[in-house]
Design a protein around this motif. Structure first.
Motif, PDB file in Angstrom:
ATOM      1  N   LEU A  39      19.057   8.905  -0.098  1.00 49.91           N
ATOM      2  CA  LEU A  39      20.715   8.914  -0.370  1.00 49.91           C
ATOM      3  C   LEU A  39      21.191   7.282  -0.334  1.00 49.91           C
ATOM      4  O   LEU A  39      22.049   7.058  -1.176  1.00 49.91           O
ATOM      5  N   THR A  58      23.175   5.928  -3.356  1.00 52.37           N
ATOM      6  CA  THR A  58      24.764   5.259  -3.222  1.00 52.37           C
ATOM      7  C   THR A  58      24.919   4.005  -2.895  1.00 52.37           C
ATOM      8  O   THR A  58      25.906   3.380  -3.159  1.00 52.37           O
ATOM      9  N   TYR A  72      19.621  15.707   3.111  1.00 51.73           N
ATOM     10  CA  TYR A  72      21.072  15.859   2.547  1.00 51.73           C
ATOM     11  C   TYR A  72      20.992  16.801   1.378  1.00 51.73           C
ATOM     12  O   TYR A  72      20.076  16.526   0.794  1.00 51.73           O
ATOM     13  N   VAL A  94      25.657  12.710  -2.449  1.00 46.25           N
ATOM     14  CA  VAL A  94      26.088  11.485  -3.098  1.00 46.25           C
ATOM     15  C   VAL A  94      27.169  11.385  -3.646  1.00 46.25           C
ATOM     16  O   VAL A  94      27.792  10.436  -3.265  1.00 46.25           O
TER      17      VAL A  94
END
Length: 120
Positions: A6, A10, A38, A43
């Protein structure tokens, strides 16, 4: 996806993602070994959090907005909160402009004495 993935997707640090969870801005499940996992939707959620931070909203103001962000429902309460945050930012800008004007005034006077001692 795991926290490192993640973070990579990101561009947000692992530490920041943990902070988002502490502030209840982001949620994760735990794997049997205790690692954060997640959903793919995280995102977009992280990007939204980043945009809200960039707009000047503190985490205490972002947290109440997250249910609306997740559901996509625009409520009167959401609009009221966003308008209040916009006004807070506008007030801050006004204060900064006044501060800049005062500094410009001081610079104008001080530059007349550049290289010399200012009168007292």
């Amino acid at each position: 996806m795991r926290i490192g993935e993640l973070a990579a997707k990101t561009g947000v640090s692992v530490r920041a993602l943990r902070y988002y969870e502490e502030q209840r801005l982001l949620t994760s499940e735990r794997s049997p070994s205790g690692q954060r996992v997640y959903a793919d939707s995280a995102v977009d959620r992280v990007w939204m959090i980043q945009h809200l931070y960039a707009a000047g909203l503190p985490s205490r103001s972002i947290e109440p907005l997250m249910p609306c962000v997740i559901s996509g429902e625009v409520t009167p309460e959401l609009l009221e909160r966003l308008r209040a945050e916009r006004q807070r930012i506008e007030d801050r800008i006004d204060d900064l402009v006044k501060t800049r004007e005062r500094l410009d005034s001081i610079l104008s006077v001080a530059s007349a004495y550049e290289g010399r001692t200012c009168p007292r």
